[in-house]
Design an enzyme around this catalytic site. Structure first.
Site, mmCIF file in Angstrom:
data_model
loop_
_atom_site.group_PDB
_atom_site.id
_atom_site.type_symbol
_atom_site.label_atom_id
_atom_site.label_comp_id
_atom_site.label_asym_id
_atom_site.label_seq_id
_atom_site.Cartn_x
_atom_site.Cartn_y
_atom_site.Cartn_z
ATOM 1 C CD GLU A 50 42.320 91.103 47.970
ATOM 2 O OE1 GLU A 50 41.312 91.725 48.389
ATOM 3 O OE2 GLU A 50 42.369 89.873 47.954
ATOM 4 C CG ASP A 61 32.480 96.577 47.623
ATOM 5 O OD1 ASP A 61 33.114 95.561 47.939
ATOM 6 O OD2 ASP A 61 32.720 97.244 46.607
#
Length: 278
Positions: A50, A61
């Protein structure tokens, strides 16, 4: 349509083991070093890669991956250069699946049709777009599938049985189960809870289920991989990269090896999962 992702999971199923999925931010700490790191991942044991698309306002995040995105942007990384990175990787590796992960805004600005065409040409296999729910499938999911790309959806601990069918409706490649309620790097995955969640998701789909968030060590990777079709590690690899940089945040002679060595260690944990379960 059979993608590299489909092929890879079919191969792993025959081998009787789970996938080790790595995540790193495109362009961190600079575009050239980032490409060399990504090139080193398959040899170190990554089954699926990824690659994060740097964005100024990420929502899911944690601090480590946010910082990686900012380092990449500071180094001049763009979505176009992210696709160039994938193209550069494909010159030597035509088998390892590449999934771009991130947010819709940069793709919207780039132009959906142009992005999908360029991504396919570059050698991208799938997309994980964190902020596009199933209600917005017309925006990107359906066009991506039409273009021959897998659209991989996130399921979380709060995705109940009523919501799951909608989440899974146009999902392909694999399902990404987020093991914790929170941002990346925020906690540790609980193998018992993961086992129950994976079993529940599998009652709704035949797709592989990969588990991410909260996996930092070979031991945790082994434990999670014994319950799922794949273990995803991102923050730990990003932290290893960051620790190898100099005081100005630039790559050093240790940077590529720091990521590759941790990748190899984590991959060994994942590969030991079936033996641990038997």
């Amino acid at each position: 349509m059979t993608t590299r992702i489909d092929t890879r999971f079919a191969e792993l199923k025959k081998q009787g083991r789970s996938a080790f999925v790595t995540f790193l931010m495109a362009g961190d700490p600079d575009p050239a070093t980032s490409l060399e790191i990504v090139k080193a991942l398959p040899k170190a044991g990554a089954d699926v890669i990824e690659i994060g698309m740097p964005f100024t306002d990420p929502m899911a995040d944690g601090p480590s991956i946010q910082a990686a995105g900012l380092r990449a942007l500071k180094a001049g990384m763009t979505l176009k250069k992210t696709l160039e990175l994938v193209h550069g990787f494909r010159k030597d590796d035509n088998a390892t699946p590449i999934v771009l992960m991130g947010y819709y805004n940069p793709i919207y600005i780039y132009g959906v049709d142009k992005f999908l065409a360029d991504a396919k040409t570059a050698g991208v296999d799938g997309l994980i777009i964190v902020d596009l729910p199933p209600e917005e499938d017309d925006e990107l999911c359906l066009p991506a599938m039409k273009a021959g790309l897998n659209f991989i959806r996130l399921a979380t601990p709060t995705t109940d049985d009523k919501r799951l069918p909608a989440v899974l409706a146009n999902t392909s490649g694999f399902v990404y189960y987020v093991s914790i309620t929170g941002i990346t790097g925020a906690g540790a995955a609980d193998s018992t809870a993961v086992s129950e969640a994976v079993a529940r998701i599998k009652r709704h789909t035949k797709l592989p289920v990969c588990v991410g968030f909260g996996i930092r060590t070979p031991e945790t990777a082994r434990s999670i991989a014994s319950h799922a079709n794949g273990a995803v590690v991102g923050t730990a690899l990003v932290d290893a990269l960051r620790s190898s940089l100099d005081a100005e945040g630039r790559a050093t002679g240790k940077t590529i090896n720091a990521v590759a060595e941790l990748t190899a260690s984590l991959a060994e944990g994942v590969r030991g999962a079936r033996a641990a379960a038997e």
